[in-house]
Design a protein around this motif. Structure first.
Motif, short mmCIF file in Angstrom:
data_model
loop_
_atom_site.label_atom_id
_atom_site.label_comp_id
_atom_site.label_asym_id
_atom_site.label_seq_id
_atom_site.Cartn_x
_atom_site.Cartn_y
_atom_site.Cartn_z
N GLN A 229 2.43 -32.29 -63.50
CA GLN A 229 3.63 -33.13 -63.33
C GLN A 229 4.07 -33.12 -61.86
O GLN A 229 4.35 -32.07 -61.28
CB GLN A 229 4.77 -32.61 -64.21
CG GLN A 229 6.08 -33.35 -64.06
CD GLN A 229 6.03 -34.74 -64.66
OE1 GLN A 229 5.54 -34.91 -65.78
NE2 GLN A 229 6.52 -35.72 -63.93
N SER A 230 4.14 -34.29 -61.25
CA SER A 230 4.64 -34.40 -59.86
C SER A 230 6.13 -34.09 -59.82
O SER A 230 6.89 -34.51 -60.71
CB SER A 230 4.38 -35.81 -59.31
OG SER A 230 3.01 -36.06 -59.21
N TYR A 240 11.73 -29.43 -66.04
CA TYR A 240 10.41 -29.05 -66.53
C TYR A 240 10.40 -27.59 -66.99
O TYR A 240 9.88 -27.26 -68.07
CB TYR A 240 9.35 -29.26 -65.44
CG TYR A 240 7.94 -29.26 -65.99
CD1 TYR A 240 7.31 -30.46 -66.34
CD2 TYR A 240 7.24 -28.08 -66.18
CE1 TYR A 240 6.02 -30.47 -66.86
CE2 TYR A 240 5.96 -28.06 -66.70
CZ TYR A 240 5.35 -29.26 -67.04
OH TYR A 240 4.08 -29.26 -67.57
N VAL A 241 11.00 -26.71 -66.18
CA VAL A 241 11.05 -25.29 -66.54
C VAL A 241 11.85 -25.09 -67.82
O VAL A 241 11.46 -24.34 -68.71
CB VAL A 241 11.65 -24.46 -65.39
CG1 VAL A 241 11.93 -23.03 -65.84
CG2 VAL A 241 10.71 -24.45 -64.19
N GLU A 277 15.88 -22.43 -73.94
CA GLU A 277 15.39 -23.07 -72.72
C GLU A 277 14.68 -22.03 -71.87
O GLU A 277 14.91 -20.83 -71.97
CB GLU A 277 16.55 -23.70 -71.94
CG GLU A 277 17.57 -22.70 -71.42
CD GLU A 277 18.68 -23.35 -70.61
OE1 GLU A 277 18.89 -24.57 -70.78
OE2 GLU A 277 19.32 -22.66 -69.80
N GLY A 278 13.81 -22.53 -71.00
CA GLY A 278 13.08 -21.65 -70.11
C GLY A 278 13.80 -21.47 -68.79
O GLY A 278 14.59 -22.31 -68.38
N TYR A 279 13.52 -20.33 -68.14
CA TYR A 279 14.06 -20.11 -66.80
C TYR A 279 13.14 -19.17 -66.04
O TYR A 279 12.37 -18.41 -66.64
CB TYR A 279 15.47 -19.55 -66.87
CG TYR A 279 15.57 -18.08 -67.23
CD1 TYR A 279 15.71 -17.11 -66.24
CD2 TYR A 279 15.50 -17.66 -68.55
CE1 TYR A 279 15.79 -15.76 -66.56
CE2 TYR A 279 15.58 -16.32 -68.88
CZ TYR A 279 15.72 -15.37 -67.88
OH TYR A 279 15.80 -14.04 -68.20
N ILE A 280 13.24 -19.25 -64.69
CA ILE A 280 12.35 -18.43 -63.85
C ILE A 280 13.13 -17.61 -62.83
O ILE A 280 12.53 -16.85 -62.06
CB ILE A 280 11.30 -19.30 -63.13
CG1 ILE A 280 11.98 -20.36 -62.25
CG2 ILE A 280 10.36 -19.95 -64.14
CD1 ILE A 280 11.00 -21.15 -61.38
N GLY A 281 14.46 -17.75 -62.78
CA GLY A 281 15.26 -16.94 -61.86
C GLY A 281 15.29 -17.45 -60.44
O GLY A 281 15.05 -16.69 -59.50
#
Length: 419
Positions: A229-230, A240-241, A277-281
């Motif tokens: 995905q651009s 997206y995340v 939901e997703g998360y990455i910090g």
């Protein structure tokens, strides 16, 4: 203890600005302001400058500006009173000694026959029984002296009620308005330090130990793609995340003019609506610009004003209940949570509370600034003021209602914390 100190400083600042707004516009209108007070209860500190006594009081739960004419005068001189008069160089009465006259041997003692301290500024009386009656003219800035404390007299043109509808409206409105100004100032300080958010697809500050930092991503990395995905904006990154919790994602980034790929495994948490939901910090990226900081601070203030008004609408329509409101206990508890996240979060929280204080005070409820403004508007429409006794009664009932509401809200706060 840290939370208590932050609360005292923060509310002291909010109240100081609010009351300063009232003070400045009152003085501009020519209203005699006897006292500018931060807090209630016993005085801890006081200093008099010109006409106004500036005081700091024990209980940091509010403040006030005591304007002449808002309440009945503290001292009333009636026929038969024995008072002492001290004169200035122009033979005008500069001090009216009400009691303990023996401590002022220079004072001329008279028995009052009648007195007009507001309009004609005269006292008529006798120096001796069955003697000649004399008329004594008062200096416009003469003082009553009671228990050796001086209180300046208030000629009718120096009283709140004698001023124009516009002057009175602006004097009352200035308090809440200064809370909005304070919020803007706080936001300017906040965004000058941390920068203003930008929608560029660049990683902001990383949370150590969270997926992004563990995977080797760095602050300032520009995200080109996630999987296939651009990515063009920061919103694209977050969307997206968020849509891919507990998944392995391939980040294609640009760092130091080199393109790299990093494998990041997202974590899972509950979103605002309870969905997973997703998360990455990673925090949103920021950039610094003086003019943009000022513009963004104004926008943020207006945004949160709208949010406050929306919340009030939801409360009125029943969309949210009283159990969603927070009083002093709840605010204290939330401040403790904010303090744990550092100085910048405290600044943001202070700005929100300042906006809240401004909005709440503008509500058309008796005993609040908004209620007083409502009576001024009614006066403007009727062409004559509301009976002061009726207005006082309405404010008294409104104050009782607010106290009852405060008890209910405080009980809700206690239940949320301990039950």
């Amino acid at each position: 203890m840290e939370t208590f100190i932050v609360v005292v400083i923060m509310f002291g600042l909010l109240i100081s600005f609010h009351e300063f707004g009232h003070l400045i516009l009152a003085k501009r209108a020519g209203i005699l302001c006897r006292e500018y007070a931060i807090g209630f209860g016993p005085k801890l500190f006081s200093i008099k400058k010109k006409e106004t006594v500036y005081t700091l009081r024990l209980l940091p739960i509010g403040g006030f500006v005591r304007m002449a004419g808002e309440d009945p005068e503290l001292i009333e001189i009636k026929p038969g009173h024995r008072v002492g008069l001290i004169f200035n160089s122009h033979d005008l009465v500069s001090k009216i000694i009400i009691n303990h006259t023996e401590k002022y041997p220079e004072a001329k003692m008279i028995t009052v026959d009648d007195a007009d301290i507001e309009k004609d500024l005269v006292i008529r009386g006798y120096e001796q029984e069955d003697g000649e009656k004399f008329t004594y003219y008062l200096d416009r800035k003469a003082d009553y002296v009671v228990d050796e404390q001086a209180y300046q007299i208030a000629p009718i043109d120096r009283q709140f009620g004698s001023k124009s509808i516009l002057d009175r409206f602006l004097t009352i409105f200035a308090g809440p308005f200064m809370n909005f100004i304070l919020a803007i100032i706080i936001f300017i300080v906040l965004y000058s330090i941390q920068g203003i958010p930008t929608d560029k697809p660049v990683l902001g500050k990383l949370v150590q130990g969270d997926p992004a930092s563990t995977a080797g991503l760095h602050q300032g990395d520009r995200v080109l793609k996630i999987n296939d995905q651009s990515i063009d904006t920061w919103k694209d990154v977050m969307t997206y995340v968020s849509d891919h919790p507990k998944e392995s994602l391939i980040f294609t980034i640009k760092r130091d003019n080199q393109t790299k790929q990093m494998n990041v495994v997202t974590k899972e948490r509950k979103g605002n609506k309870g969905a997973k939901e997703g998360y990455i910090g990673v925090y949103q990226p920021t950039e610094k610009s003086f003019l943009d900081t000022i513009t963004y601070s104004f926008k943020q203030t207006f945004f949160f004003i709208k949010q406050e008004l929306l919340a009030i609408k939801m409360l009125i329509t029943g969309t949210i209940g009283l159990n969603q409101l927070s009083g002093p206990v709840g605010i204290y508890n939330m401040t403790g949570q904010v303090v744990k996240h550092g100085f910048l979060m405290v600044l943001s929280w202070a700005a929100l509370l300042s906006i809240n204080l401004g909005i709440v005070n503008l509500l058309p409820l008796p005993a609040l600034d908004g209620g007083r403004l409502l009576f001024i508007i009614v006066e403007a429409l009727r062409g004559k003021p509301v009976d002061p006794k009726r207005e006082s009664l309405v404010h008294f009932i409104g104050f009782a209602f607010l106290m009852l509401l405060m008890i209910v809200v405080t009980w809700n706060d206690i239940q949320k914390i301990f039950l």
